[in-house]
Write an enzyme that holds these catalytic residues in place. Structure first.
Site, short mmCIF file in Angstrom:
data_model
loop_
_atom_site.label_atom_id
_atom_site.label_comp_id
_atom_site.label_asym_id
_atom_site.label_seq_id
_atom_site.Cartn_x
_atom_site.Cartn_y
_atom_site.Cartn_z
CE LYS A 311 -4.37 1.22 2.19
NZ LYS A 311 -5.48 0.67 2.96
CD GLU A 388 -19.30 -2.52 8.45
OE1 GLU A 388 -19.40 -3.58 7.79
OE2 GLU A 388 -18.43 -1.66 8.21
NE ARG A 416 -22.78 -4.83 3.36
CZ ARG A 416 -21.54 -4.96 2.96
NH1 ARG A 416 -20.60 -5.29 3.81
NH2 ARG A 416 -21.23 -4.77 1.70
C1 LIG Z 1 -19.02 -2.42 4.65
C2 LIG Z 1 -17.91 -1.43 4.72
N1 LIG Z 1 -17.40 -1.07 5.91
C3 LIG Z 1 -16.40 -0.17 5.99
C4 LIG Z 1 -15.90 0.39 4.86
C5 LIG Z 1 -14.84 1.47 4.98
N2 LIG Z 1 -13.59 1.07 4.34
C6 LIG Z 1 -13.26 1.53 3.13
S1 LIG Z 1 -11.84 0.92 2.61
C7 LIG Z 1 -11.60 0.03 4.02
C8 LIG Z 1 -10.37 -0.79 4.18
C9 LIG Z 1 -10.20 -1.67 2.97
O1 LIG Z 1 -9.07 -2.49 3.12
P1 LIG Z 1 -8.67 -3.43 1.93
O2 LIG Z 1 -9.85 -4.16 1.41
O3 LIG Z 1 -7.52 -4.26 2.39
O4 LIG Z 1 -8.23 -2.45 0.77
P2 LIG Z 1 -6.97 -1.46 0.71
O5 LIG Z 1 -7.49 -0.11 1.00
O6 LIG Z 1 -5.96 -1.91 1.70
O7 LIG Z 1 -6.48 -1.55 -0.67
C10 LIG Z 1 -12.65 0.24 4.89
C11 LIG Z 1 -12.77 -0.37 6.22
C12 LIG Z 1 -16.46 0.00 3.62
N3 LIG Z 1 -16.06 0.52 2.47
N4 LIG Z 1 -17.45 -0.90 3.59
#
Ligand SMILES: Cc1ncc(C[n+]2csc(CCOP(=O)(O)OP(=O)(O)O)c2C)c(N)n1
Length: 665
Positions: A311, A388, A416
């Site tokens: 990242k 969630e 959710r």
């Molecule tokens: C249901 C839900 N909960 C919380 C989020 C907020 N959120 C957006 S990105 C993220 C982290 C994503 O991590 P990852 O899938 O590893 O992707 P990266 O950003 O590391 O590429 C979160 C918690 C979301 N998009 N959807």
């Protein structure tokens, strides 16, 4: 040797370099990116050009997002991966689903939108997520995590049934998104659909906002760090780069890995689920990713490719950022003066007094403001991953065992967990407090991120109490009242961004705060109830209406459910009741007020103002509110007209005047 290297090995243009070299490279690189109008152009590039292209994409990502805001770290990590996907597959015939969609900037750049990239997340400009109206290459706009595998499962099954077996569906899912329950429900089905042409790419950078947590994360980390395992994969990598692609080679690779599986990784869970697993491979080695994808494409059944990425790669400020790898710029953390921070601070003091109060976050410890609580009481905070639904029912369990959980999530993600709130928490009258940050219009993240549903959904839940603070003092006050409720669930909802000034009540009306009474010489024409920050909008409206000779009483209900019955008595003293809320109009606070008045036989017209029940596009919060008509100017005009239509002798029940689905103009 590590597959991933030191972060500069595969970067081409991102090694240390002089400003002059950077500028020269950029001139060349811009030319190259400008030549890419779609995936077909990408396929013609040489490997050296791919490396240069990756460099210029990173330059553009950094330049743009640091100016417009956006998801920088995640996209820097998927540059080579996205290039490889578009070189191997034939989008839009093949389908690519991003999970979550914030990783789709590189995809946008490679599908003809580099020229517009400077408008990212601006009103009328490119959205921060895939957008079906922007491009035929975009499929899934929803950016609630963990959905991609279900979409992909359905798409692949449909193509099979429709007799289009040559189409492949690709789902790119982050290791964070993979912690969500839906992803596992989908994997369970995908593993059983043996002839689905489906490639699941796990983009494993080890981070969500913060390092991804939980048993899955530990499992992925174990695969990543196994030195012996990596040596074996180095060998596989060398073999792959020489040999032609095809089924047999896939079989050889897979066989080699499977043969080693038992003594290297006794529980490679994906294989144990029955999925073809390839990996882990270096996601920044474009050639290697491409090779693996070609074989996966030809395999003819579901394949899971485990790709390790970094990242923030290529931008030291992101790579070295220990909070969130610059997941987003500007950071989503709870900066001083934000609603999240005010909540976080109050949680720390509540925690000191109330050892039974515990906190839950769904992978968003910093953005929700819980970081200080976690520092003060590390054993009393639970990060459950992007889960969630689980968060809420786990909270029910904590409450059943005598604790008072505070679940801090963004408003939009509570959608959710509606059933969990209703049947797992409320049915059992459990004391769980849901703190909903980013309630109402959020801004540049657009339709899937506006927190405009909870105020209605929670009205449906028996026994639920909903608080909407108007300022920082009320956050503290209402949060304290919420955690005192011992016989059922509570919600505290507040918007995104900086808290405004404090507004003290001049009187009480039942449990509500009266903020303004009609100006000297003016009668009680309008009773205006503004939920949360909309109480402050109400004060501005009152000022404007006073100029038109209309007297307004402004109340802040503090609790929007249950609606205080004192409102019915007050309504009788006025000619018009107005409600304003930062939530969808359907079934929200306004509708609850109208119902209260009907139930009390109060024959005073009601106008309910809120967000139109539509999917609202991105823009700044003010731009979206303006378009929705939720500004003091718009509302004052509407109310003036409504008052003008009525004389004291002509009052009538006109709840229908607040016509459903009519934008307030
Ligand atoms: C249901 C839900 N909960 C919380 C989020 C907020 N959120 C957006 S990105 C993220 C982290 C994503 O991590 P990852 O899938 O590893 O992707 P990266 O950003 O590391 O590429 C979160 C918690 C979301 N998009 N959807």
């Amino acid at each position: 040797m590590s597959l991933i290297g030191d972060g500069t090995r595969t970067l081409g243009s991102f090694g240390p370099r002089s400003h002059q070299a950077r500028t020269a490279l950029k001139e060349y690189a811009v030319t190259l990116l400008e030549r890419i109008n779609g995936p077909a152009d990408l396929k013609e590039l040489s490997q050296d050009q791919v490396t240069l292209l990756a460099g210029e994409i990173r330059d553009l990502l950094i330049e743009t997002t640091t100016r417009t805001s956006g998801h920088l770290g995640p996209n820097l990590g998927v540059v080579e991966l996205t290039i490889a996907v578009h070189r191997v597959f034939d989008s839009p015939r093949d389908k690519v689903v991003f999970d979550t969609g914030h990783q789709a900037y590189v995809h946008k750049l490679l599908t003809g939108r580099a020229g517009q990239f400077g408008t990212l997340r601006q009103r009328g400009g490119l959205t921060g997520y895939p957008s079906r109206s922007e491009s035929e290459h975009d499929l899934v706009e929803n950016s609630h995590a963990s959905t991609s595998l279900s979409y992909a499962d359905g798409l692949a099954k449909a193509y099979k049934l429709r007799g289009e077996p040559d189409r492949t569906v690709v789902a790119i899912i982050g290791d964070g998104a993979l912690t969500g329950g839906m992803a596992w429900e989908a994997l369970n089905n995908i593993a059983a659909a043996k002839d689905s042409r489906l490639v699941v790419i796990v983009n494993d950078n080890g981070w969500s906002y913060q390092p991804t947590i939980g048993g899955l994360a530990e499992h992925l980390a174990a695969i990543r760090v196994s030195q012996r395992y990596e040596n074996v994969l180095d060998y596989i990598k060398t073999t792959l780069s020489r040999a032609p692609f095809g089924g047999p080679l896939y079989g050889a690779l897979h066989g080699a890995k499977k043969g080693l599986k038992d003594f290297l990784q006794p529980q490679v869970m994906f294989e144990d689920l029955g999925l073809k697993y390839v990996g882990p491979i270096d996601g920044h080695d474009e050639r290697l990713v491409e090779a693996a994808l070609r074989r996966a494409k030809e395999f003819g059944g579901p394949v899971l490719l485990h790709v390790i990425t970094r990242k923030g790669l290529g931008y030291p400020a992101a790579e070295q950022n220990t909070d969130d790898r610059l997941h987003q710029v500007p950071a989503a953390g709870a900066a001083p003066g934000t609603w999240s921070r005010v909540f976080g601070d109050e949680m720390v003091s509540i925690g000191a007094r109330r050892p039974d109060v515990v906190a839950i976050t769904a992978a968003m410890l910093y953005p929700t403001g819980l970081a200080q609580f976690a520092a003060a009481y590390p054993e009393r905070v639970y990060d459950v991953g992007i889960a969630e639904q689980h968060a809420v029912t786990s909270a029910a369990g904590l409450a059943m065992a005598g604790l008072h959980p505070v679940v801090a999530i963004y408003s939009t993600f509570l959608n959710r967990a509606f059933d969990q709130t209703l049947m797992d928490v409320a049915l059992h009258k459990l004391p769980v407090t849901l703190v909903l940050d980013r309630a109402g219009v959020t801004g540049p993240d657009g339709a899937s991120h506006h927190g405009m549903w909870d105020g209605s959904l929670m009205q449906l839940v028996p026994g639920m109490k909903i608080a909407a603070p108007r300022d920082a003092s009320r956050v503290a006050e209402l949060l304290n009242e919420a955690v005192e409720v011992g016989d059922g669930p509570t919600v505290v909802r507040f918007p995104k961004g900086q808290v405004g000034g404090e507004v003290e009540a001049i009187a009480k009306l039942g449990g509500m705060d009266v903020l303004r009474e009609p100006a000297e010489g003016l009668g009680p024409d309008v009773l205006l109830a503004g939920a949360g920050v909309m109480a402050l909008t109400g004060l501005e409206i009152a000022d404007r209406l006073a100029g038109h000779g209309i007297g307004v009483t402004v109340v802040d209900p503090r609790w929007t459910k249950p609606v205080d019955p004192a409102l019915a008595g007050a309504a009788r003293q006025h000619r018009l009741v107005v409600t304003v809320e930062d939530n969808g109009r359907t079934g929200g606070f306004g509708d609850a007020v109208a119902r209260l008045l009907r139930d009390h036989d109060v024959d005073v017209p009601v106008k309910t103002f809120g967000l139109p029940q539509e999917f609202l596009a991105h823009g700044t919060r003010n731009e979206v509110l303006e378009e929705a008509g939720l500004t003091p100017q718009h509302l004052a005009r509407q109310i003036t007209e409504a008052v003008a239509m009525r004389t004291p002798g002509d009052v009538r029940e006109t709840e229908t005047s607040a016509t459903e689905d009519q934008p307030v103009e």
